[in-house]
Design a protein around this motif. Structure first.
Motif, PDB file in Angstrom:
ATOM      1  N   PRO A 303      13.986 -46.746 -68.317  1.00 24.13           N
ATOM      2  CA  PRO A 303      13.577 -45.796 -69.358  1.00 24.13           C
ATOM      3  C   PRO A 303      12.389 -46.328 -70.160  1.00 24.13           C
ATOM      4  CG  PRO A 303      15.969 -46.006 -69.322  1.00 24.13           C
ATOM      5  CD  PRO A 303      15.417 -47.067 -68.402  1.00 24.13           C
ATOM      6  N   GLY A 304      11.487 -45.429 -70.506  1.00 23.25           N
ATOM      7  CA  GLY A 304      10.260 -45.816 -71.193  1.00 23.25           C
ATOM      8  C   GLY A 304       9.067 -45.342 -70.400  1.00 23.25           C
ATOM      9  N   GLN A 305       7.971 -46.090 -70.480  1.00 21.68           N
ATOM     10  CA  GLN A 305       6.750 -45.648 -69.806  1.00 21.68           C
ATOM     11  C   GLN A 305       6.905 -45.619 -68.290  1.00 21.68           C
ATOM     12  OE1 GLN A 305       7.088 -48.399 -71.600  1.00 21.68           O
ATOM     13  NE2 GLN A 305       5.807 -50.090 -70.877  1.00 21.68           N
ATOM     14  N   GLU A 306       7.742 -46.520 -67.726  1.00 18.30           N
ATOM     15  CA  GLU A 306       7.923 -46.516 -66.275  1.00 18.30           C
ATOM     16  C   GLU A 306       8.605 -45.237 -65.804  1.00 18.30           C
ATOM     17  OE1 GLU A 306       9.622 -49.929 -64.505  1.00 18.30           O
ATOM     18  OE2 GLU A 306       8.055 -51.287 -65.192  1.00 18.30           O
ATOM     19  N   LEU A 307       9.636 -44.814 -66.509  1.00 20.97           N
ATOM     20  CA  LEU A 307      10.299 -43.561 -66.141  1.00 20.97           C
ATOM     21  C   LEU A 307       9.346 -42.383 -66.338  1.00 20.97           C
ATOM     22  CD1 LEU A 307      12.833 -42.155 -65.164  1.00 20.97           C
ATOM     23  CD2 LEU A 307      13.649 -42.077 -67.532  1.00 20.97           C
ATOM     24  N   GLY A 308       8.534 -42.436 -67.395  1.00 24.10           N
ATOM     25  CA  GLY A 308       7.536 -41.391 -67.593  1.00 24.10           C
ATOM     26  C   GLY A 308       6.530 -41.344 -66.454  1.00 24.10           C
ATOM     27  N   ASN A 309       6.055 -42.512 -66.021  1.00 21.68           N
ATOM     28  CA  ASN A 309       5.141 -42.584 -64.873  1.00 21.68           C
ATOM     29  C   ASN A 309       5.789 -42.004 -63.623  1.00 21.68           C
ATOM     30  OD1 ASN A 309       3.195 -43.914 -66.419  1.00 21.68           O
ATOM     31  ND2 ASN A 309       3.773 -45.954 -65.709  1.00 21.68           N
ATOM     32  N   ALA A 310       7.051 -42.412 -63.388  1.00 25.03           N
ATOM     33  CA  ALA A 310       7.756 -41.983 -62.179  1.00 25.03           C
ATOM     34  C   ALA A 310       7.946 -40.467 -62.153  1.00 25.03           C
ATOM     35  CB  ALA A 310       9.106 -42.693 -62.096  1.00 25.03           C
ATOM     36  N   LYS A 311       8.371 -39.903 -63.281  1.00 21.73           N
ATOM     37  CA  LYS A 311       8.578 -38.457 -63.334  1.00 21.73           C
ATOM     38  C   LYS A 311       7.270 -37.705 -63.121  1.00 21.73           C
ATOM     39  CE  LYS A 311      12.716 -38.293 -66.281  1.00 21.73           C
ATOM     40  NZ  LYS A 311      13.247 -37.909 -67.615  1.00 21.73           N
ATOM     41  N   TYR A 312       6.184 -38.238 -63.686  1.00 20.82           N
ATOM     42  CA  TYR A 312       4.894 -37.564 -63.535  1.00 20.82           C
ATOM     43  C   TYR A 312       4.475 -37.521 -62.065  1.00 20.82           C
ATOM     44  CZ  TYR A 312      -0.005 -36.360 -63.830  1.00 20.82           C
ATOM     45  OH  TYR A 312      -1.212 -35.734 -63.636  1.00 20.82           O
ATOM     46  N   LEU A 313       4.514 -38.686 -61.394  1.00 24.64           N
ATOM     47  CA  LEU A 313       4.051 -38.733 -60.008  1.00 24.64           C
ATOM     48  C   LEU A 313       4.997 -37.993 -59.072  1.00 24.64           C
ATOM     49  CD1 LEU A 313       2.641 -42.352 -59.755  1.00 24.64           C
ATOM     50  CD2 LEU A 313       1.387 -40.222 -59.972  1.00 24.64           C
ATOM     51  N   SER A 314       6.304 -38.069 -59.355  1.00 22.71           N
ATOM     52  CA  SER A 314       7.259 -37.305 -58.553  1.00 22.71           C
ATOM     53  C   SER A 314       7.000 -35.806 -58.700  1.00 22.71           C
ATOM     54  CB  SER A 314       8.682 -37.654 -59.000  1.00 22.71           C
ATOM     55  OG  SER A 314       9.623 -36.830 -58.350  1.00 22.71           O
ATOM     56  N   GLY A 315       6.717 -35.368 -59.934  1.00 17.73           N
ATOM     57  CA  GLY A 315       6.423 -33.962 -60.172  1.00 17.73           C
ATOM     58  C   GLY A 315       5.178 -33.476 -59.465  1.00 17.73           C
ATOM     59  N   LYS A 316       4.258 -34.390 -59.203  1.00 19.62           N
ATOM     60  CA  LYS A 316       3.025 -34.046 -58.488  1.00 19.62           C
ATOM     61  C   LYS A 316       3.194 -34.108 -56.967  1.00 19.62           C
ATOM     62  CE  LYS A 316       0.181 -33.353 -61.937  1.00 19.62           C
ATOM     63  NZ  LYS A 316      -0.519 -32.063 -62.140  1.00 19.62           N
ATOM     64  N   GLY A 317       4.366 -34.560 -56.509  1.00 18.46           N
ATOM     65  CA  GLY A 317       4.583 -34.679 -55.065  1.00 18.46           C
ATOM     66  C   GLY A 317       4.006 -35.930 -54.462  1.00 18.46           C
ATOM     67  N   ALA A 318       3.618 -36.906 -55.309  1.00 20.53           N
ATOM     68  CA  ALA A 318       2.985 -38.133 -54.823  1.00 20.53           C
ATOM     69  C   ALA A 318       3.969 -39.285 -54.686  1.00 20.53           C
ATOM     70  CB  ALA A 318       1.859 -38.538 -55.781  1.00 20.53           C
ATOM     71  N   ALA A 319       5.220 -39.089 -55.106  1.00 25.50           N
ATOM     72  CA  ALA A 319       6.188 -40.179 -55.101  1.00 25.50           C
ATOM     73  C   ALA A 319       7.596 -39.619 -55.003  1.00 25.50           C
ATOM     74  CB  ALA A 319       6.042 -41.024 -56.371  1.00 25.50           C
ATOM     75  N   VAL A 320       8.521 -40.502 -54.584  1.00 27.16           N
ATOM     76  CA  VAL A 320       9.947 -40.190 -54.561  1.00 27.16           C
ATOM     77  C   VAL A 320      10.657 -41.230 -55.420  1.00 27.16           C
ATOM     78  CG1 VAL A 320      12.022 -39.979 -53.143  1.00 27.16           C
ATOM     79  CG2 VAL A 320       9.810 -39.211 -52.243  1.00 27.16           C
ATOM     80  N   ILE A 321      11.505 -40.782 -56.357  1.00 20.46           N
ATOM     81  CA  ILE A 321      12.277 -41.701 -57.187  1.00 20.46           C
ATOM     82  C   ILE A 321      13.556 -42.077 -56.439  1.00 20.46           C
ATOM     83  CG2 ILE A 321      13.517 -41.982 -59.361  1.00 20.46           C
ATOM     84  CD1 ILE A 321      11.544 -40.000 -60.616  1.00 20.46           C
ATOM     85  N   CYS A 322      13.804 -43.394 -56.314  1.00 20.79           N
ATOM     86  CA  CYS A 322      14.965 -43.895 -55.582  1.00 20.79           C
ATOM     87  C   CYS A 322      15.826 -44.741 -56.516  1.00 20.79           C
ATOM     88  CB  CYS A 322      14.525 -44.748 -54.387  1.00 20.79           C
ATOM     89  SG  CYS A 322      13.464 -43.865 -53.220  1.00 20.79           S
TER      90      CYS A 322
END
Length: 392
Positions: A303-322
């Motif tokens: 939680p924090g900026q890393e989760l914010g980064n992850a949600k942003y890139l996942s929302g763009k279709g550029a990443a998968v959160i595992c």
């Protein structure tokens, strides 16, 4: 002959990202920006004991109290620059920065970490020094935002829009991407790269940036799942964490198909020959992967900026959160077996790419300073108007 400018770049050693961004900018300023730079870890310079305690707490927050750190981050995310908490945060290092300014007379200050003490120092010494913020995440925290900032350099067009919604004028924002080393060239020749790391270039490679918040036994399990269930070779990078490398090497190094590596200078080469990257979502690593168009599997973002980064890139279709090793295994298998999935992710990554970010920032700051100097020179030379008495 024009005098070379001197620029302070303020960073902090909470992880490697802020320092890496500062180092990339130093390289660009000295190569294309016509300036000499001084890198300053202001908290370490001003409050060494507090810096040590803060870094320890930050490191432990990954394992011991991630949700507390996330709560503080989210609670303060919308704070105003003139709030008591913001003023307190931006008070650390004022004495040290004032001494450095009075001793070295910088022409500008660039932040890759939001210790925005400069405005209060400027008021005290009666000296206006241009101030530039290079935001090193894909998630905007208001700690970066201050009315005294001359220009913001941000990762995405979305952050640019967020800043405009807060009243920042468009000309004071540039969506340049996060600065990565100008020497980062993932499109270079790939022949012989896999063999350099003890891998077979004929078989798919999955790159793992060993997460510091994950026990080494869990990382080892993740690597073996990728090898045994996905048919992949694994290059696991431990950076400068020797203890982690030794621990993983003890269990993984004898196994074929797994390379345990320490700090990799040419990480761009390794990214170029990999099919996907398993990593924690730090801003700099994400920016390098975006530059390499390398599909991202983001492992257990805290939680924090890393989760914010992850949600942003996942929302763009550029990443998968595992969330666990089996999540990684299934996501990697899809990427390795279904050609359409990596193609879609690379398209999303391409849409986020901002090439030559570090050079662009250095060149733009040099241009901004030139404009300011010209305006100041004109103001100084403008003739004063004398009012003559009128005849009665």
């Amino acid at each position: 002959m024009n005098k070379r400018r001197k620029i302070f770049i303020l960073y902090a050693r909470f992880g490697e990202g802020h320092w890496q961004a500062a180092s990339a900018l130093r390289h660009s300023f000295e190569r294309v920006g016509g300036a000499d730079t001084v890198l300053i870890d202001l908290l370490a310079e001003a409050h060494p004991f507090l810096n040590g305690v803060s870094r320890f707490v930050y490191a432990k927050s990954y394992n011991v109290m991630p949700h507390l750190y996330g709560w503080v981050y989210e609670t303060t995310k919308g704070m105003n620059a003139d709030s008591p908490f913001a003023n307190w945060l931006h008070s650390f290092g004022s004495v040290a920065l004032r001494k450095l300014i009075e001793r070295e007379s910088p022409d500008a200050i660039v932040h890759t970490f939001p210790m925005l003490v400069l405005p209060s120092v400027s008021r005290k010494i009666g000296l206006s020094i241009p101030m530039f913020n290079v935001i090193t995440d894909f998630d905007l925290h208001r700690r970066w935002v201050h009315p005294a900032v001359d220009k913001y350099y941000v990762a995405t067009d979305d952050i640019s829009r967020q800043l405009r919604s807060l009243g920042v004028r468009p000309e004071r924002i540039a969506a340049t991407g996060i600065p990565i080393r100008p020497t980062f060239r993932p499109d270079g020749a790939r022949t012989g790269v896999a063999a350099k790391y003890g891998l077979d270039e004929r078989r798919p490679i999955v790159m793992v940036m060993a997460p510091p918040n994950v026990p080494s036994a869990e990382t080892a399990k993740l690597c073996l799942l990728l090898r045994d269930r996905c048919g992949a070779q694994v290059a696991v990078v431990c950076g400068r964490d020797k203890a982690l490398r030794d621990s993983l090497a003890a269990g993984l190094a004898p196994r074929t198909g797994v390379a345990v590596l320490g700090f990799v200078e040419r990480i761009d080469e390794l990214m170029a020959v990999s099919r996907c990257l398993v990593t924690k979502p730090g801003g700099l690593t994400l920016s390098e992967a975006i530059a390499a168009r390398l599909p991202l599997l983001l492992y257990r973002p805290v939680p924090g900026q890393e989760l914010g980064n992850a949600k942003y890139l996942s929302g763009k279709g550029a990443a998968v959160i595992c969330r666990d090793p089996h999540d990684v295994m299934h996501a990697a298998r899809r990427l390795l077996e279904d050609a359409s999935e990596p193609l879609a992710m690379r398209g999303a990554l391409e849409a986020l790419r901002k090439p030559d970010s570090s050079d662009r920032i250095a060149l733009d700051i040099a241009r901004q300073l030139h404009i300011m100097e010209e305006a100041s020179s004109k103001a100084a030379s403008f003739p004063r108007t004398t009012l003559l008495p009128t005849s009665r």
